[in-house]
Design an enzyme around this catalytic site. Structure first.
Site, mmCIF file in Angstrom:
data_model
loop_
_atom_site.group_PDB
_atom_site.id
_atom_site.type_symbol
_atom_site.label_atom_id
_atom_site.label_comp_id
_atom_site.label_asym_id
_atom_site.label_seq_id
_atom_site.Cartn_x
_atom_site.Cartn_y
_atom_site.Cartn_z
ATOM 1 N N GLY A 199 -10.046 -7.229 -1.316
ATOM 2 C CA GLY A 199 -10.369 -8.071 -0.158
ATOM 3 C C GLY A 199 -9.716 -9.437 -0.220
ATOM 4 N N ARG A 257 0.826 -1.222 0.000
ATOM 5 C CA ARG A 257 0.000 0.000 0.000
ATOM 6 C C ARG A 257 0.853 1.263 0.000
ATOM 7 N NH1 ARG A 257 -5.219 -1.572 3.857
ATOM 8 N NH2 ARG A 257 -6.150 -2.961 2.324
ATOM 9 N N GLY A 261 -14.072 -3.209 0.156
ATOM 10 C CA GLY A 261 -15.330 -2.556 0.509
ATOM 11 C C GLY A 261 -15.671 -1.433 -0.449
ATOM 12 N N LYS A 298 -21.106 -14.039 3.832
ATOM 13 C CA LYS A 298 -22.492 -13.638 4.093
ATOM 14 C C LYS A 298 -23.216 -13.068 2.872
ATOM 15 C CE LYS A 298 -21.811 -12.489 8.987
ATOM 16 N NZ LYS A 298 -21.894 -11.407 9.985
#
Length: 406
Positions: A364, A34, A387, A210
């Site tokens: 992710g 990053r 996200g 989920k």
């Protein structure tokens, strides 16, 4: 939007919101990707003679906890090691200011010369950061003549450092711009939102734990995609909704009605697994049995942990027809060797599209998987924000940290 390349930054104090949320262990950086990703924007500003003020969050600081716990979290998420590594990568000193506001910071900013770089302490040391506190945003905006957003992984959050500062600077007619990393992310993900005919068939692959985490993105993709392949643990909520036994597989009972409705209106667009790999425990230390089922009916005492061989073939066939592909979420517990084959099969199928289709990995766990298996360079684009990439798809290309720059 103004880009960092177009920004006339000579002599300006430029606040750059970067994403230096790197993994730390014992004060050592375990992965500096990053930091490396932000270098093109920082170097561009140095070359232009800007006075560069870098802001980033690192880890979590839960201000509702007891003061002693908060101090421990601050100590754990200190930005000092990041400043040291950035100095090495840039080949010049990076001034590190161990505070987030006040006289020490203001003096350090005032002392900057053209082409110098300063890194401020972790923005989350301030409890007003995540609340987009206007007073905090005002404190930080006072430091800047211009603002550059280069933290795509935080662009879906309207925080003081991502939204508050540029909002105030715009009111003062000061320039706000996107950095190279954000510019690239927006260009690539916008293509997945505004779908052209030449990019069809458009195939999405969704996995992970989920259904509730992906409801909005499923809704959005149903209107955009030709096929949506669903794997991972979230598939078992769909299976239960269809009346299949799911054993001890994770199921969101509160999402069963949604899953039924989703399948009903999908008109065959949703492709579910046809077989599954199960085990009698998630934890390898407790597991005694692994079985490949030729269907998706999971017996009691077992849970699905990967897609099976027939599904791998089915998904590979669907992927082979794609002209554009978006992937977010692994097909199984890829961190465990026994359950890597599904995620690996998707990687291999996407790799065969190289040069024939536009392929995006939505960050992710998917990004972690393709990096682990050595397939990152086979994708047209690998997002730096899981996200944020999902929310950009959900919201038809809109994110608060991007929209504020327009």
């Amino acid at each position: 939007m103004l880009t960092v390349k177009e920004l006339n930054a000579k002599g300006l104090r430029v606040v750059v919101r970067v994403d230096f949320n790197v993994p730390l262990k014992g004060g050592e950086i375990r992965d500096d990707n990053r930091i490396v990703a932000a270098l093109p924007t920082i170097k561009e500003l140095i070359a232009k003679g800007a006075r560069v003020i870098l802001m980033s969050h690192l880890g979590k600081v839960k201000h509702k906890e007891a003061p002693k716990v908060v101090e421990e979290q601050k100590k754990k998420n200190n930005m000092a090691p990041v400043a040291k590594r950035l100095s090495e990568l840039l080949g010049q000193e990076v001034v590190f200011v161990p505070v987030t506001r006040g006289e020490e910071l203001e003096k350090a900013v005032a002392a900057l010369n053209d082409g110098q770089v300063l890194l401020m302490q972790n923005t989350r040391y301030e409890k007003g950061e995540e609340k987009n506190d206007p007073e905090l945003a005002k404190e930080w905006a006072k430091l800047a003549d211009a603002f550059v957003m280069d933290a795509f992984g935080s662009a879906h959050r309207a925080h003081a450092s991502t939204h508050g500062i540029p909002s105030l600077l715009k009111e003062e007619n000061k320039p706000v711009a996107v950095g190279y990393l954000v510019e690239k992310e927006v260009a690539n993900l916008t293509r997945c939102v505004d779908v052209k005919e030449e990019d069809r068939p458009y195939v999405a692959i969704l996995g992970g734990l989920k259904v509730s985490d992906k409801i909005k993105v499923i809704e959005s993709l149903l209107g955009k995609c030709d096929k949506i392949l669903i794997g991972g643990a979230m598939a078992f909520t769909f299976f239960k909704a269809l009346g299949h036994p799911t054993g001890t597989s994770p199921v969101e009972d509160e999402q069963l009605d949604y899953a039924r409705g989703c399948l009903a209106k999908a008109n065959g667009k949703i492709v579910l697994p046809v077989d599954t790999v199960v085990g009698d425990a998630f934890d390898p230390a407790e597991r005694t049995t692994i079985t490949v089922l030729e269907n998706v009916d999971v017996p009691e005492g077992f849970q699905g942990l990967d897609i099976g061989p027939k599904t791998r073939e089915l998904f590979a066939k669907e992927i082979s027809q794609a002209k554009m592909l978006f992937w977010n979420g692994p097909m199984g517990v890829f961190e465990q060797q026994e359950f890597q084959k599904g995620t690996l099969a998707v990687c291999e199928a996407v790799a065969k599209l190289e040069g024939k289709a536009f392929t995006v990995c939505g960050g992710g766990d998917s990004a972690a998987a393709i990096k682990q298996f050595g397939f990152a360079k086979k994708f047209s684009h690998v997002s730096t924000g899981g996200g944020a990439s999902l929310e950009m798809i959900e919201n038809d290309g809109h994110l608060p940290g991007i929209d504020v720059l327009k």
